[in-house]
Design a protein around this motif. Structure first.
Motif, PDB file in Angstrom:
ATOM      1  N   LEU A 331      -3.163   5.634   1.646  1.00  0.00           N
ATOM      2  CA  LEU A 331      -1.568   4.544   1.462  1.00  0.00           C
ATOM      3  C   LEU A 331      -0.964   4.364   2.526  1.00  0.00           C
ATOM      4  O   LEU A 331      -0.355   3.321   2.510  1.00  0.00           O
ATOM      5  CB  LEU A 331      -0.769   5.976   0.996  1.00  0.00           C
ATOM      6  CG  LEU A 331       1.047   5.735   0.516  1.00  0.00           C
ATOM      7  CD1 LEU A 331       0.961   4.922  -0.171  1.00  0.00           C
ATOM      8  CD2 LEU A 331       1.373   7.029   0.650  1.00  0.00           C
ATOM      9  N   ILE A 332      -1.549   4.937   3.716  1.00  0.00           N
ATOM     10  CA  ILE A 332      -1.105   4.302   5.300  1.00  0.00           C
ATOM     11  C   ILE A 332      -1.842   3.476   5.748  1.00  0.00           C
ATOM     12  O   ILE A 332      -0.627   1.942   5.672  1.00  0.00           O
ATOM     13  CB  ILE A 332      -0.907   5.654   5.931  1.00  0.00           C
ATOM     14  CG1 ILE A 332      -0.199   6.639   6.084  1.00  0.00           C
ATOM     15  CG2 ILE A 332      -0.845   4.687   7.589  1.00  0.00           C
ATOM     16  CD1 ILE A 332      -0.030   8.067   6.664  1.00  0.00           C
ATOM     17  N   ALA A 333      -2.442   3.325   4.958  1.00  0.00           N
ATOM     18  CA  ALA A 333      -3.432   1.609   5.456  1.00  0.00           C
ATOM     19  C   ALA A 333      -2.903   1.086   4.804  1.00  0.00           C
ATOM     20  O   ALA A 333      -3.332  -1.144   4.830  1.00  0.00           O
ATOM     21  CB  ALA A 333      -5.153   1.741   5.271  1.00  0.00           C
ATOM     22  N   GLU A 334      -2.790   0.547   3.520  1.00  0.00           N
ATOM     23  CA  GLU A 334      -1.998  -0.338   2.396  1.00  0.00           C
ATOM     24  C   GLU A 334      -0.972  -0.581   2.600  1.00  0.00           C
ATOM     25  O   GLU A 334      -0.256  -1.818   3.043  1.00  0.00           O
ATOM     26  CB  GLU A 334      -2.105   0.528   1.522  1.00  0.00           C
ATOM     27  CG  GLU A 334      -3.573   0.738   0.086  1.00  0.00           C
ATOM     28  CD  GLU A 334      -3.654   0.638  -0.695  1.00  0.00           C
ATOM     29  OE1 GLU A 334      -4.856   1.145  -1.704  1.00  0.00           O
ATOM     30  OE2 GLU A 334      -3.094   2.120  -0.876  1.00  0.00           O
ATOM     31  N   LEU A 335      -0.379   0.301   3.026  1.00  0.00           N
ATOM     32  CA  LEU A 335       1.071  -0.529   3.228  1.00  0.00           C
ATOM     33  C   LEU A 335       1.920  -0.914   5.114  1.00  0.00           C
ATOM     34  O   LEU A 335       2.656  -1.904   4.833  1.00  0.00           O
ATOM     35  CB  LEU A 335       2.067   1.441   3.766  1.00  0.00           C
ATOM     36  CG  LEU A 335       2.420   1.864   2.755  1.00  0.00           C
ATOM     37  CD1 LEU A 335       3.152   3.814   3.009  1.00  0.00           C
ATOM     38  CD2 LEU A 335       3.386   1.498   1.541  1.00  0.00           C
ATOM     39  N   GLU A 336       0.449  -0.631   5.771  1.00  0.00           N
ATOM     40  CA  GLU A 336      -0.055  -1.113   6.804  1.00  0.00           C
ATOM     41  C   GLU A 336      -0.237  -2.601   6.763  1.00  0.00           C
ATOM     42  O   GLU A 336       0.135  -3.572   7.271  1.00  0.00           O
ATOM     43  CB  GLU A 336      -0.590  -0.578   8.448  1.00  0.00           C
ATOM     44  CG  GLU A 336      -0.648   0.683   9.201  1.00  0.00           C
ATOM     45  CD  GLU A 336       0.634   0.749   9.711  1.00  0.00           C
ATOM     46  OE1 GLU A 336       1.087  -0.665  10.056  1.00  0.00           O
ATOM     47  OE2 GLU A 336       0.806   2.042  10.719  1.00  0.00           O
ATOM     48  N   LEU A 337      -1.345  -2.644   5.714  1.00  0.00           N
ATOM     49  CA  LEU A 337      -1.715  -3.790   5.425  1.00  0.00           C
ATOM     50  C   LEU A 337      -0.520  -4.983   4.910  1.00  0.00           C
ATOM     51  O   LEU A 337      -0.642  -6.126   5.420  1.00  0.00           O
ATOM     52  CB  LEU A 337      -2.588  -4.313   5.355  1.00  0.00           C
ATOM     53  CG  LEU A 337      -4.128  -3.648   5.570  1.00  0.00           C
ATOM     54  CD1 LEU A 337      -5.061  -3.529   4.541  1.00  0.00           C
ATOM     55  CD2 LEU A 337      -4.884  -4.240   6.534  1.00  0.00           C
ATOM     56  N   ALA A 338      -0.023  -4.505   4.560  1.00  0.00           N
ATOM     57  CA  ALA A 338       1.639  -4.996   3.445  1.00  0.00           C
ATOM     58  C   ALA A 338       2.389  -4.917   3.924  1.00  0.00           C
ATOM     59  O   ALA A 338       3.219  -6.074   4.070  1.00  0.00           O
ATOM     60  CB  ALA A 338       2.038  -3.969   2.286  1.00  0.00           C
ATOM     61  N   GLY A 339       2.284  -5.076   5.874  1.00  0.00           N
ATOM     62  CA  GLY A 339       3.464  -4.773   6.265  1.00  0.00           C
ATOM     63  C   GLY A 339       4.621  -4.540   6.512  1.00  0.00           C
ATOM     64  O   GLY A 339       5.862  -4.543   6.816  1.00  0.00           O
ATOM     65  N   ALA A 340       4.550  -3.297   5.932  1.00  0.00           N
ATOM     66  CA  ALA A 340       5.749  -1.823   5.692  1.00  0.00           C
ATOM     67  C   ALA A 340       6.403  -1.643   7.452  1.00  0.00           C
ATOM     68  O   ALA A 340       5.342  -2.089   8.540  1.00  0.00           O
ATOM     69  CB  ALA A 340       5.149  -1.039   5.269  1.00  0.00           C
ATOM     70  N   ASP A 341       7.136  -1.824   7.889  1.00  0.00           N
ATOM     71  CA  ASP A 341       8.411  -0.909   9.418  1.00  0.00           C
ATOM     72  C   ASP A 341       7.779   0.871   8.912  1.00  0.00           C
ATOM     73  O   ASP A 341       8.076   1.086   8.264  1.00  0.00           O
ATOM     74  CB  ASP A 341       9.648  -1.436   9.477  1.00  0.00           C
ATOM     75  CG  ASP A 341       9.855  -1.227  10.326  1.00  0.00           C
ATOM     76  OD1 ASP A 341       9.246  -0.396  11.093  1.00  0.00           O
ATOM     77  OD2 ASP A 341      10.770  -0.901  10.731  1.00  0.00           O
ATOM     78  N   LEU A 342       6.443   0.792   9.371  1.00  0.00           N
ATOM     79  CA  LEU A 342       5.975   1.883   9.017  1.00  0.00           C
ATOM     80  C   LEU A 342       6.062   2.529  10.310  1.00  0.00           C
ATOM     81  O   LEU A 342       5.443   2.170  11.899  1.00  0.00           O
ATOM     82  CB  LEU A 342       4.799   1.693   8.365  1.00  0.00           C
ATOM     83  CG  LEU A 342       4.073   3.567   7.746  1.00  0.00           C
ATOM     84  CD1 LEU A 342       5.057   4.456   7.340  1.00  0.00           C
ATOM     85  CD2 LEU A 342       2.677   2.870   7.212  1.00  0.00           C
ATOM     86  N   ARG A 343       5.850   3.405  10.164  1.00  0.00           N
ATOM     87  CA  ARG A 343       6.167   5.189  11.619  1.00  0.00           C
ATOM     88  C   ARG A 343       5.221   5.702  10.981  1.00  0.00           C
ATOM     89  O   ARG A 343       5.525   6.219   9.462  1.00  0.00           O
ATOM     90  CB  ARG A 343       7.163   5.672  12.523  1.00  0.00           C
ATOM     91  CG  ARG A 343       7.428   4.620  13.772  1.00  0.00           C
ATOM     92  CD  ARG A 343       8.795   4.921  14.177  1.00  0.00           C
ATOM     93  NE  ARG A 343       9.508   4.009  14.769  1.00  0.00           N
ATOM     94  CZ  ARG A 343       9.646   2.965  14.952  1.00  0.00           C
ATOM     95  NH1 ARG A 343       9.664   2.025  13.421  1.00  0.00           N
ATOM     96  NH2 ARG A 343      10.350   1.934  15.407  1.00  0.00           N
ATOM     97  N   VAL A 344       3.918   6.310  11.835  1.00  0.00           N
ATOM     98  CA  VAL A 344       3.366   8.000  11.530  1.00  0.00           C
ATOM     99  C   VAL A 344       2.709   9.068  12.183  1.00  0.00           C
ATOM    100  O   VAL A 344       3.285   8.619  13.255  1.00  0.00           O
ATOM    101  CB  VAL A 344       1.710   7.319  10.627  1.00  0.00           C
ATOM    102  CG1 VAL A 344       1.207   7.892   9.912  1.00  0.00           C
ATOM    103  CG2 VAL A 344       2.158   6.046  10.226  1.00  0.00           C
TER     104      VAL A 344
END
Length: 373
Positions: A331-344
């Motif tokens: 899930l995290i990898a897909e969100l990153e690839l989609a350009g989400a503003d994401l902190r993990v």
């Protein structure tokens, strides 16, 4: 309809509005419409809160209007200009039986730590029980869209009974609530444009489970994970109630139907004690391969990975045996690839341990997204 008169001018206005409301048959079922306001039971009140109200409101289930209950906690003191920013807390799995409703039971960690810290941080706290959990109908467990709408409509309802609340809000969720938080982050900007969603924090969100459904059948053994049978049975029970055209019972063995009876009558911990020795394969008499069934499962479970307009935080425990880290990694990898503003955040704990370890980081995230007017 029960009505409790509350102290203060605002409380009197609320109580009178509820008391003078038209009969239920004539009431609006618009999202966020409040049908009852009572003072919270003593066992779930907080010394750190200026007030605690339990509300019943209309939201939206998989097939139309459904009711939810929830709790509204306000910080002490005068609200800041524009009102108290809101943190909507989306709770984890408690079961699908009505007596399991999250806001009815004293849950020490939340009452002693999570909610008081949020209140001290200057946030109002709104907790939704989700539709069908303590209200009419079967709770559609892990139906991400309906859980998200329960959270969104809970904020609408809270603002209807507490004028001190801002339109500025964020969502924080654990486990089932982590899934709800991510769905809410995806839906809320267009679903509730009158509210200002600023971000979503999720710990241990179950994801990618829809990919497993076509692999399930009578051959599946007991799995080396926690509460797997109970969780699976709750998903199936909700699907059976909300989509009768799928004839879910036709996939179940006698043992499978008995397991569903258990989860429909007991909270998740008690249900797990009774069903943990039953393999998922023992519950099924044929594979879950019907395209209509798979499509319904996808619409419930698949967390969107594109189209987020607000920042996200995800926390995951490496020792989690309920939401294994590899599923979250995808899930995290897909969100990153989609350009989400994401902190993990990655933590050493198990499912609940990691949620505790992640809380300081989640709180810092909430400050970052909510402190700016």
């Amino acid at each position: 309809m029960r009505t409790q008169i509350m102290t203060g001018a605002a409380g009197v206005v609320i109580a009178l509005a509820v008391a003078l409301a038209p009969p239920a048959s004539a009431q609006s079922t618009a999202p966020g419409t409040v049908t009852e306001v009572v003072t919270a039971p003593e066992r779930v009140r907080l010394a750190a809160a200026a007030s605690a109200q339990r509300i019943t409101y209309w939201s939206r289930g998989p097939r139309g209007p459904m009711q939810s209950t929830g709790m509204v906690y306000l910080p002490p003191g005068p609200p800041p200009p524009g009102g108290w920013p809101v943190v909507a807390y989306a709770h984890g799995s408690v079961g699908i039986a009505d007596q399991c409703a999250f806001t009815l039971q004293p849950r020490d960690y939340y009452l002693a730590e999570v909610y008081p810290q949020l209140l001290r941080a200057g946030f109002a706290v709104v907790v939704s029980d989700y539709v069908g959990l303590g209200t009419p109908g079967t709770h559609p467990y892990l139906d991400g869209p309906s859980q998200a709408r329960s959270v969104i409509d809970g904020v609408r309802a809270a603002r209807a009974v507490a004028a001190e609340l801002s339109t500025r809000w964020a969502v924080l969720g654990q486990s089932q609530g982590g899934q709800s938080a991510l769905f809410a982050a995806h839906l809320a900007p267009t679903d509730a444009p009158e509210l200002q969603l600023r971000g979503a924090a999720a710990t241990g969100p179950p994801s990618n489970l829809e990919l497993i459904a076509p692999l399930l059948g009578p051959w599946v053994p007991r799995l080396p994970l926690r509460m797997t049978t109970a969780y699976f049975a709750m998903i199936v029970a909700g699907l059976r109630a909300t989509a009768p055209e799928l004839d879910v019972d036709s996939y179940l063995t006698d043992a499978g139907r008995a397991v569903l009876d258990v989860v429909e009558s007991n909270c998740v911990t008690e249900a797990d004690e009774q069903v943990r020795n039953v393999a998922i394969g023992d519950m099924l008499n044929r594979p879950l391969l019907d395209p209509a069934l798979i499509a319904a499962v996808h619409s419930m479970l698949r967390i969107p990975v594109e189209g987020y307009s607000v920042p996200l935080f995800i926390g995951q425990g490496v020792a989690d045996l309920e939401v294994p880290a590899p599923l979250s990694a995808k899930l995290i990898a897909e969100l990153e690839l989609a350009g989400a503003d994401l902190r993990v955040g990655v933590y050493p704990g198990d499912h609940l341990g990691a949620a505790r370890q992640a809380f300081p980081d989640a709180l810092a995230f909430l400050h970052r997204v909510l402190d700016q007017p």
